[in-house]
Motif scaffolding. Structure first.
Motif, mmCIF file in Angstrom:
data_model
loop_
_atom_site.group_PDB
_atom_site.id
_atom_site.type_symbol
_atom_site.label_atom_id
_atom_site.label_comp_id
_atom_site.label_asym_id
_atom_site.label_seq_id
_atom_site.Cartn_x
_atom_site.Cartn_y
_atom_site.Cartn_z
ATOM 1 N N ALA A 18 63.659 28.847 19.079
ATOM 2 C CA ALA A 18 63.601 27.395 18.665
ATOM 3 C C ALA A 18 61.607 27.163 19.061
ATOM 4 N N GLU A 19 60.706 26.038 18.916
ATOM 5 C CA GLU A 19 59.646 25.946 19.638
ATOM 6 C C GLU A 19 60.771 24.690 20.997
ATOM 7 N N ASP A 20 59.642 24.703 21.873
ATOM 8 C CA ASP A 20 59.466 23.294 22.891
ATOM 9 C C ASP A 20 58.779 22.664 21.894
ATOM 10 N N VAL A 21 59.702 21.020 22.673
ATOM 11 C CA VAL A 21 59.060 19.840 21.259
ATOM 12 C C VAL A 21 57.978 19.131 22.858
ATOM 13 N N SER A 22 56.789 19.332 22.268
ATOM 14 C CA SER A 22 55.738 18.947 23.080
ATOM 15 C C SER A 22 55.191 17.635 22.999
#
Ligand code: NI
Length: 177
Positions: A18-22
Motif C-alpha cells: 500500500a502507498e504511504d499517506v503523504s
C-alpha cells in the motif's frame, strides 16, 4: 460514511504494497470513518484499507468484540521493535473467510504511526493487541496470514481457498464491456 465492499483472497489489491499517506487530509479521515463503519458490520477485530479497495497505509484495530478495550486507527505505521519471544495462535481474516490457521508471531512489538488527529505515537503492544497490529500491518505489505501456514494447514483449507479464488474470478468475468 459508507460500508465498503470487502476484497477477498485472489483480489490483486491484497498482494500490493500500500502507498504511504503523504498528507492527513479529509480523504484520509473519510477512509478511517469508512473503515470503522465497515468493520462494525463484520465479526472482526481489525481492518486494513487495502481490504476495502483503498491502497493506502491505514488500518484500524478494534479489540472490543474480544472484550478488550483497545481501539486504534494508524496511518503510515512502522514496526520498530519485535520481541524475540514468539507465540503461536490461531488467526483468521475477513479477506479469507472461514479459513483458520496457526501463525507464529513475535509476542510483543513496538509500533510507530500517526493517529487521525495528526499526532505521532509509539505504542507497545503484546498479546492479542500485538497480534492484530502485526496482522493488519502485513496487509499493508501485501502479506496474508495464510502465507505463514504450514503445508498441512494449507492443504486442509485448500478447498475453501480455491472457492474464494473462483468467486473472485467469476466476479471479474462478469465485468465485461
Ligand atoms: Ni486480515
Amino acid at each position: 460514511m459508507a460500508v465498503l465492499k470487502m476484497c477477498t483472497y485472489g483480489d490483486p489489491i491484497l498482494r500490493k504494497r500500500a502507498e504511504d499517506v503523504s498528507e492527513l487530509n479529509d480523504d484520509v479521515l473519510k477512509y478511517i470513518i469508512d473503515l470503522e463503519e465497515t468493520l462494525s458490520k463484520q465479526n472482526g477485530i481489525g481492518l486494513a484499507a487495502p481490504q476495502v479497495g483503498i491502497p493506502k497505509r491505514i488500518f484500524l484495530v478494534d479489540l472490543r468484540p474480544s472484550k478488550e478495550d483497545k481501539k486504534i486507527a494508524l496511518i503510515n505505521p512502522e514496526i520498530i521493535y519485535r520481541s524475540s519471544d514468539i507465540i503461536e495462535r490461531e488467526e483468521g481474516c475477513l479477506s479469507v473467510p472461514e479459513v483458520w490457521g496457526s501463525v507464529i508471531r513475535p509476542e510483543s512489538i513496538k509500533m510507530k504511526g500517526m493517529l487521525p488527529n495528526g499526532r505521532i505515537v509509539t505504542i507497545r503492544a503484546d498479546g492479542l493487541y500485538a497480534r492484530a497490529l502485526q496482522h493488519e500491518y502485513d496487509h499493508l505489505e501485501g502479506v496474508l496470514f495464510i502465507d505463514y501456514l504450514s503445508t498441512g494447514e494449507l492443504d486442509k483449507n485448500k478447498e475453501l481457498l480455491d472457492t474464494i479464488i473462483e468467486k473472485n474470478r467469476k466476479k471479474l468475468d462478469r465485468i465485461q464491456i
